[in-house]
Enzyme design. Sequence first.
Site, PDB file in Angstrom:
ATOM      1  N   SER A 178     -27.967  88.580 111.883  1.00 22.43           N
ATOM      2  CA  SER A 178     -27.962  88.480 110.373  1.00 22.43           C
ATOM      3  C   SER A 178     -28.768  86.975 110.432  1.00 22.43           C
ATOM      4  O   SER A 178     -28.931  86.391 111.328  1.00 22.43           O
ATOM      5  CB  SER A 178     -26.479  88.082 110.077  1.00 22.43           C
TER       6      SER A 178
ATOM      7  N   TYR B  48     -18.307  83.103 111.158  1.00 20.19           N
ATOM      8  CA  TYR B  48     -19.137  84.261 111.561  1.00 20.19           C
ATOM      9  C   TYR B  48     -20.630  83.874 111.911  1.00 20.19           C
ATOM     10  O   TYR B  48     -21.174  84.298 112.771  1.00 20.19           O
ATOM     11  CB  TYR B  48     -19.272  84.864 109.973  1.00 20.19           C
TER      12      TYR B  48
END
Length: 269
Positions: free
Chosen positions: A133, A146
């Site tokens: 990501s 995350y």
Amino acid sequence: MRRTVLITGTSSGIGKAAVMAFHRHDWQVVATMRNPSRAADFGWPADILVERLDLNDPESIEAARAAAESRFGHVDALINNAGYGLTGAIETCTLEQVRDSFETNLFGTLAAIRAFLPGMRDRNRGVIVNVTSIGGRMTFPFYGYYSAAKYALEATSEGLWHDLYPSAVRVKVVEPGFTQTAFAETGLKMGTIDLPFYRERIQRLTERLKQGNTGTPPDVIAECIVRAAEDPSRRLRYHAGLYAGPLLALQRLLPGTWFMTLLRRNTEK
């Protein structure tokens, strides 16, 4: 000779889109997910092999590898897409939640790599694509854990790139930006400790997530994954999706504190 790809986390979002993207590019596809019965409703072509794979269950990883090799001979590309996000302040997530996040997003992915890499190394051929990501290159408010898992996967991918350089096995990292998926509904877990200091800001973030995602269609990210898998070069990183390119450029250009302030203001507004 047709190449074979195994993709993790194909029950929704980017993984689901990647199944059809690779099939359109004439790959033999092994689509894996924790609950394979869900695929019955997807209308996929009959030649797509659907297998169970849970990153937290090493036996399921080995079983999926064996099924893929029994059907297609060997796996040419491993796409590590499965995972989920842990959202909340660093202080509002329990240590158990943090450990579970890393077990899936990092250690489970490493287990998949360890299962498929020996065959690739022995054949001196193959590619491992880790879907991370832009959150693996920068940290957004309340996405600290995350990003920590994604940063770790980015670093591990760099290390693997160095390890495998003498061979023809390639390592790729795909860094999606904001994407139109159900990730906010099914791929996120919120921190469970309720502290007044953070409550209002976390509630605002939660409401924004519930309003839906206006990012890039997952098909666009899926095509980027195919390009990475088919690229014979030593290039490591690829990005696609809303804001990914501009944010990475700003990160390079702006002083660190300025950039972090920009992220905070735009995330919490």
